[in-house]
Scaffold this active site. Structure first.
Site, PDB file in Angstrom:
ATOM      1  N   ARG A  88      12.683 -28.010   8.405  1.00 25.69           N
ATOM      2  CA  ARG A  88      11.508 -28.255   8.591  1.00 25.69           C
ATOM      3  C   ARG A  88      11.182 -28.046   9.807  1.00 25.69           C
ATOM      4  NH1 ARG A  88      11.140 -34.109   6.413  1.00 25.69           N
ATOM      5  NH2 ARG A  88      13.203 -34.194   7.273  1.00 25.69           N
ATOM      6  N   ASN A 110       9.883 -32.467   2.442  1.00 19.32           N
ATOM      7  CA  ASN A 110      10.861 -32.296   1.303  1.00 19.32           C
ATOM      8  C   ASN A 110      10.336 -33.041   0.128  1.00 19.32           C
ATOM      9  OD1 ASN A 110      12.990 -31.555   3.114  1.00 19.32           O
ATOM     10  ND2 ASN A 110      13.556 -33.471   3.601  1.00 19.32           N
TER      11      ASN A 110
END
Length: 746
Positions: free
Chosen positions: A18, A36
């Site tokens: 990320r 996520n």
């Protein structure tokens, strides 16, 4: 302006994925978010450089990230004003995976060795590029609250790092420091020792010859000085492991090169961030006592992979330690402090972080410069395999055989093999299997099943468990023949629809109810045909003939007078020999086997290399090591009759040559070669009959480098392609994968 929704699957959680997306998006002046979603990462981007983002995305990944699939969809604009990393959601049910535990990275290692750094000598240092993953996770999405690190709230300094997208510890769920993370302690017996340096004290005790237990990342090791013969023998005595080789951990690669031979591929593997144990050949300068690896020409070596390992070497002056799993043979590793402190060790170096998923060290051996897993576990689990065939939509649990067990969960075209489980006829190991299965279900989010695959053997505990699970999930049970499962795992490695396979191992329950282990199979994914095999031999006493292979030698030779020359290998001497031949004549408690392992074990007795099995594969392994030192080329012919290799004649010739004074090592190599060439010739004849060009080799016998090389050369010299395991276990660790693939095809 362009807007895209991107779903990525693969190793994309817990690896700095990320923050990588954040950096890439901001670099390209894109707005949107990343988050996520259970088993997938969702990316929304808006801006003129959206296509360039998609182009660069798979090319600039963090060190341990891996993308298996990218789904891109054009969407309507939402006019985002910046790019953000959002909190995790839980709305996607696709297939993905948490990365395995990997070795400490160079940056974290530098910090624990830097006196000016706040993590100096801190044994749990980690970041998004390294450290534990699988062993600390409870469920997905992979966030700290779903790991064993949830018990250690971050201090202010760590929290700043955790929240900063450009920091390498951003959402590194295992990060911590000495102020907020786990702590180590050392015990003498049941008594905790008051010290500010538990690891340093542990290093001192190892120098004194003591046995130290170290609770690590995914389990516990028992540790002694690898140069100390007395300490090694005492460890063997306490563990009741009289002969099985101990693995060692070396300080660095230079230390390993002082006593072992390494190829370029072996160096690449042993120094990789997965840090498996690699089986290496001893060199001429090998300095360790015979008690470390008795009767073998090789030794299992690994390099440090956790901060505490590096600190142990930094605090002491020993360059190599025995580092063996802390468990009773056949049972799982200890992971709880109370059982570690109460173990066979003198001292216990433990910590207060829970191990949620026990994970033993992986073991790899190179055969003729080709990698083969002996045990696929830490560093690799739970990374999945792709099933390289069209499959049905069933969800599958495959439970493997009974020894060296792994299980596999399969959904769509993905199979998730578990970590090494072990010997499931031990109650504690069977319990471990059940716990590990529950843990894998939570991680993969696969909780409904249509098929439970298992071995055909009706008495395996895993077979019984299959029927229990079938009732629980309202699923059907699919028994799979042992060597067919081996073969399909091998075929999947290479994407082959069909092949001729040599399946050679110790034992596998045959479809005729006898014990197989030297088979030539025509294999496709749905079925198999047994085309040839080793000569069927009688096993007096069943499993007794496995533990005491002199009984097997008596059966194969079928010559009471000749066997009397080996009477010292029978507990009751000639009386026992007479009773064995009476037993063979009566057929009472006498099984049948085509096992290659039993033939090689018998050869070890015939050459007085080994006469009792104290660990799995011992006699055959010692035979291989004996043959390794051969200097003269002897030839033992082989006879094929009715699609069977006559192993009695090979053993008779082995005994004859040995009794006539030929060098033991030379006869060992000749005997191995005869069996190997015989198996290869059977396979070539089968391939010719079926008009198939590929011949594969699977089963534990193919960990033997010399046998593998002989089979390979004979097959290639006759114009066929030789196929071997390159990404899976040749032994029973791959059986569950094969079972799962078969279940997904039928």
């Amino acid at each position: 302006m362009k807007a895209r929704k991107i779903l990525t699957q693969g190793i994309v959680q817990g690896v700095g994925f990320r923050p990588y997306i954040y950096r890439l998006a901001t670099d390209l002046n894109l707005n949107g978010y990343v988050r996520n979603l259970g088993n997938v990462v969702e990316i929304i981007i808006e801006g003129e450089n959206a296509d360039l983002f998609i182009e660069r995305l798979p090319r600039e990944l963090p060190p341990i990230a891996k993308i298996d699939s990218i789904i891109v969809e054009e969407i309507s604009e939402n006019n985002y004003t910046d790019f953000k990393i959002l909190e995790s959601g839980d709305s996607y049910s696709g297939v993905s995976v948490i990365p395995p535990d990997i070795a400490i990275c160079d940056k974290c290692l530098e910090e624990i060795r830097n006196p000016k750094d706040r993590r100096f000598k801190y044994p749990f240092n980690a970041c998004t590029d390294c450290g534990p993953r699988f062993t600390v996770i409870e469920s997905v999405p992979y966030d700290r609250i779903r790991t064993s690190m949830d018990e250690f709230p971050l201090c202010d300094d760590c929290l700043i790092e955790y929240r900063e997208p450009l920091n390498r510890r951003y959402h590194g769920e295992a990060i911590c420091c000495g102020d907020c993370g786990p702590q180590m302690a050392i015990y003498e017996g049941q008594n905790k020792i008051d010290t500010n340096n538990p690891i340093g004290l542990g290093a001192e005790k190892l120098k004194e010859g003591k046995i130290l237990a170290i609770k690590g990342i995914g389990g516990t090791h028992l540790v002694v000085d690898a140069y100390n013969d007395e300490a090694i023998k005492e460890l063997r005595n306490r563990l009741n492991r009289p002969n099985q080789a101990f693995a060692v951990m070396a300080k660095d690669l230079k230390s390993v090169q002082n006593y072992a031979e390494l190829s370029e591929k072996e160096i690449e593997t042993i120094t990789s961030n997965k840090r498996p144990i690699v089986i290496l050949k001893k060199n001429d300068y090998y300095p360790f006592p015979d008690s470390l690896s008795p009767g073998l020409h090789n030794i299992g070596v690994m390099l440090p992979y956790s901060p505490m390992h590096y600190l142990l070497f930094d605090e002491g002056d020993i360059d190599t330690y025995v580092m063996t799993s802390a468990n009773i043979p056949g049972e799982p590793m200890m992971i709880k402090n109370e059982e570690i402190i109460g173990g066979v060790n003198d001292y216990s170096l433990v910590h207060n972080r829970k191990i949620l998923n026990r994970c033993d060290d992986s073991v790899i051996r190179f055969r003729n410069n080709e990698l083969s897993f002996i045990r696929r576990s830490r560093g690799y689990t739970p990374e999945p395999y792709t099933i390289n065939y069209e499959v049905n939509d069933s969800k599958v649990i495959a439970l493997g055989p009974e020894l060296d067990v792994t299980f596999s969960i399969a959904k769509d075209n993905i199979a998730y093999p578990s970590q090494h489980i072990g010997n499931t006829n031990k109650p504690k190991t069977l319990t471990f299997l059940k716990q590990a299965l529950e843990n894998m279900q939570r991680i993969t989010k696969i909780n409904e099943f249509d098929v439970i695959a298992c071995d055909m053997h009706p008495h395996f505990f895993t077979t019984r468990m299959a029927y229990e699970l079938a009732e629980k999930y309202d699923a059907k049970v699919l028994p799979v023949q042992h060597h067919h499962a081996h073969s399909v795992a091998l075929a999947n490695d290479h994407g082959l629809e069909e092949m001729i396979v040599i399946a050679a191992d110790g034992v596998g329950y045959g479809s005729d109810g006898t014990s197989w282990g030297g088979e030539i199979l025509y294999t496709n994914i749905n079925s198999f045909d047994r085309l040839a095999h080793l000569q069927s031999q009688l096993m007096p006493g069943g499993d007794m003939a496995t533990k005491y292979p002199a009984r097997m030698l008596a059966s194969i030779l079928n010559d009471e007078k000749l066997i009397r020359k080996y009477s010292k290998y029978f507990k009751y001497g000639e009386t026992e020999i007479k009773n064995i031949f009476k037993q063979l004549a009566s057929g009472i408690n006498v099984g049948k086997t085509t096992s290659t392992g039993r033939v090689l074990d018998s050869m070890a007795v015939a050459l007085e290399v080994a006469h009792v099995r104290t660990y799995e594969g011992e006699c055959s392994m010692k035979l291989e090591s004996c043959a390794y030192y051969a200097t003269n080329d002897l030839e033992i012919p082989f006879i094929i009759e009715d699609n069977a290799l006559n192993t009695t004649e090979i053993l008779k010739e082995v005994v004859k040559l040995y009794q006539n004074g030929e060098k033991k090592a030379d006869v060992a190599r000749a005997g191995q070669n005869a069996v190997a060439k015989g198996l290869a010739e059977l396979a070539i004849r089968a391939a010719d009959k079926k008009c198939i060009e590929e011949i594969g080799a699977t089963g534990g016998v193919f960990y033997n480098e010399a046998i593998t090389d002989t089979v390979k050369n004979h097959i290639i010299d006759n114009g066929y392609e030789f196929i071997q395991h390159t990404n899976t276990c040749a032994g029973d660790g791959s059986v569950s994968l094969g079972q799962a693939i078969i279940a997904k095809k039928i």
